[in-house]
Design a protein around this motif. Structure first.
Motif, mmCIF file in Angstrom:
data_model
loop_
_atom_site.group_PDB
_atom_site.id
_atom_site.type_symbol
_atom_site.label_atom_id
_atom_site.label_comp_id
_atom_site.label_asym_id
_atom_site.label_seq_id
_atom_site.Cartn_x
_atom_site.Cartn_y
_atom_site.Cartn_z
ATOM 1 N N ARG A 30 -2.339 8.646 -7.659
ATOM 2 C CA ARG A 30 -3.684 8.170 -7.998
ATOM 3 C C ARG A 30 -4.558 8.107 -6.751
ATOM 4 N N GLU A 31 -4.030 7.536 -5.684
ATOM 5 C CA GLU A 31 -4.826 7.415 -4.458
ATOM 6 C C GLU A 31 -5.186 8.788 -3.885
ATOM 7 N N VAL A 32 -4.243 9.716 -3.886
ATOM 8 C CA VAL A 32 -4.542 11.071 -3.394
ATOM 9 C C VAL A 32 -5.647 11.696 -4.237
ATOM 10 N N GLN A 33 -5.548 11.556 -5.556
ATOM 11 C CA GLN A 33 -6.564 12.142 -6.446
ATOM 12 C C GLN A 33 -7.926 11.481 -6.219
ATOM 13 N N GLU A 34 -7.956 10.146 -6.106
ATOM 14 C CA GLU A 34 -9.223 9.450 -5.911
ATOM 15 C C GLU A 34 -9.867 9.793 -4.569
ATOM 16 N N GLU A 35 -9.060 9.883 -3.520
ATOM 17 C CA GLU A 35 -9.616 10.046 -2.179
ATOM 18 C C GLU A 35 -9.805 11.495 -1.749
ATOM 19 N N THR A 36 -9.154 12.438 -2.448
ATOM 20 C CA THR A 36 -9.280 13.851 -2.066
ATOM 21 C C THR A 36 -9.641 14.771 -3.226
ATOM 22 N N GLY A 37 -9.465 14.308 -4.461
ATOM 23 C CA GLY A 37 -9.683 15.160 -5.627
ATOM 24 C C GLY A 37 -8.516 16.099 -5.903
ATOM 25 N N ILE A 38 -7.435 15.969 -5.161
ATOM 26 C CA ILE A 38 -6.280 16.863 -5.308
ATOM 27 C C ILE A 38 -5.200 16.176 -6.141
ATOM 28 N N ILE B 26 -15.251 1.480 8.080
ATOM 29 C CA ILE B 26 -14.625 0.164 8.007
ATOM 30 C C ILE B 26 -15.289 -0.737 9.040
ATOM 31 N N ASP B 27 -15.896 -1.801 8.579
ATOM 32 C CA ASP B 27 -16.589 -2.738 9.466
ATOM 33 C C ASP B 27 -17.553 -2.025 10.401
ATOM 34 N N GLY B 28 -18.293 -1.046 9.854
ATOM 35 C CA GLY B 28 -19.295 -0.328 10.633
ATOM 36 C C GLY B 28 -18.761 0.742 11.563
ATOM 37 N N ARG B 29 -17.447 1.028 11.489
ATOM 38 C CA ARG B 29 -16.833 2.043 12.360
ATOM 39 C C ARG B 29 -16.249 3.163 11.514
ATOM 40 N N LEU B 30 -16.469 4.404 11.941
ATOM 41 C CA LEU B 30 -15.851 5.549 11.292
ATOM 42 C C LEU B 30 -14.372 5.555 11.639
ATOM 43 N N GLN B 31 -13.513 5.573 10.603
ATOM 44 C CA GLN B 31 -12.076 5.569 10.825
ATOM 45 C C GLN B 31 -11.399 6.635 9.976
ATOM 46 N N TYR B 32 -10.219 7.054 10.434
ATOM 47 C CA TYR B 32 -9.457 8.110 9.770
ATOM 48 C C TYR B 32 -8.126 7.556 9.282
ATOM 49 N N ASN B 33 -7.696 8.094 8.139
ATOM 50 C CA ASN B 33 -6.450 7.651 7.534
ATOM 51 C C ASN B 33 -5.888 8.791 6.699
ATOM 52 N N GLN B 34 -4.618 8.706 6.368
ATOM 53 C CA GLN B 34 -4.110 9.563 5.322
ATOM 54 C C GLN B 34 -4.683 9.019 4.005
ATOM 55 N N PRO B 35 -4.732 9.822 2.948
ATOM 56 C CA PRO B 35 -5.126 9.249 1.657
ATOM 57 C C PRO B 35 -4.200 8.062 1.367
ATOM 58 N N ALA B 36 -4.790 6.908 1.086
ATOM 59 C CA ALA B 36 -3.990 5.688 0.970
ATOM 60 C C ALA B 36 -4.738 4.639 0.168
ATOM 61 N N GLY B 37 -3.980 3.668 -0.307
ATOM 62 C CA GLY B 37 -4.597 2.559 -1.024
ATOM 63 C C GLY B 37 -3.562 1.575 -1.529
ATOM 64 N N HIS B 38 -4.023 0.632 -2.316
ATOM 65 C CA HIS B 38 -3.199 -0.470 -2.782
ATOM 66 C C HIS B 38 -2.475 -0.155 -4.091
ATOM 67 N N LEU B 39 -1.302 -0.708 -4.217
ATOM 68 C CA LEU B 39 -0.534 -0.658 -5.457
ATOM 69 C C LEU B 39 -1.237 -1.541 -6.481
ATOM 70 N N GLU B 40 -1.389 -1.043 -7.698
ATOM 71 C CA GLU B 40 -2.029 -1.812 -8.763
ATOM 72 C C GLU B 40 -0.967 -2.397 -9.691
ATOM 73 N N PRO B 41 -1.318 -3.422 -10.483
ATOM 74 C CA PRO B 41 -0.334 -4.060 -11.368
ATOM 75 C C PRO B 41 0.369 -3.059 -12.287
ATOM 76 N N THR C 99 0.834 -1.197 0.000
ATOM 77 C CA THR C 99 0.000 0.000 0.000
ATOM 78 C C THR C 99 0.871 1.250 0.000
ATOM 79 N N VAL C 100 0.237 2.358 -0.387
ATOM 80 C CA VAL C 100 0.870 3.673 -0.357
ATOM 81 C C VAL C 100 -0.029 4.600 0.437
ATOM 82 N N ALA C 101 0.572 5.611 1.038
ATOM 83 C CA ALA C 101 -0.178 6.642 1.766
ATOM 84 C C ALA C 101 0.568 7.955 1.574
ATOM 85 N N CYS C 102 -0.144 9.057 1.776
ATOM 86 C CA CYS C 102 0.499 10.355 1.625
ATOM 87 C C CYS C 102 0.075 11.300 2.749
ATOM 88 N N ILE C 103 1.079 11.805 3.456
ATOM 89 C CA ILE C 103 0.857 12.850 4.453
ATOM 90 C C ILE C 103 0.886 14.166 3.694
#
Length: 152
Positions: free
Chosen positions: A53-61, A28-43, A10-14
């Motif tokens: 890509r993850e920053v753009q998808e999760e924040t629009g930035i 996540i599993d019915g609980r509100l959770q906080y994270n930096q914009p993050a996600g999985h590496l794709e092929p 995974t990747v994340a960005c502060i």
């Protein structure tokens, strides 16, 4: 023969602006959770491209990470493990986020102190640890990452 160990990459960005950090809210599993914009590496995706890509998808930035904060290993349980590459970027001012990913409920700018109060709602211990590492300034140049052998 036992099954081969395959942690999720995974990747994340502060992202920092005006002494605030951009965090995303997700259910996540019915609980509100906080994270930096993050996600999985794709092929066939570089780590830096995945971060963008993850920053753009999760924040629009749209941004380019400036440095690597650290590489972290985490086991959520015996069947689920991660290797997380945490990047960082600074903005001159706060930009209003506009999440594109339907899994992201909201993205908001929070101070470090506000993030500390959310400790029990952070997605994993890596969220706070990487933020503390960022604040202690161990930034590594992106040139240490080599993607020249990817089939792009």
């Amino acid at each position: 023969m036992t099954e081969r160990y395959k942690p999720n990459t995974t990747v994340a960005c502060i992202i920092r602006a005006d002494q605030h950090y951009l965090m995303v809210e997700e259910m996540i599993d019915g609980r509100l959770q906080y994270n930096q914009p993050a996600g999985h590496l794709e092929p066939n995706e570089s780590l830096i491209t995945a971060c963008q890509r993850e920053v753009q998808e999760e924040t629009g930035i749209h941004l380019v990470p400036k440095a690597l904060v650290g590489i972290y290993q985490f086991s959520a349980n015996t069947d689920l493990a991660f290797v997380r590459y945490t990047f960082c970027a600074s903005l001159d001012k706060q930009i209003a986020p506009n999440p594109q990913d339907p899994a992201i409920l909201n993205a908001k700018w929070l101070t470090f102190e506000e993030i500390l109060t959310l400790k029990t709602q952070l997605r994993s211990p890596l969220v706070l640890q990487s933020l503390k590492d960022y604040r202690n300034n161990p930034h590594y140049p992106l040139s240490i990452l080599n993607d020249q052998y990817l089939s792009l």
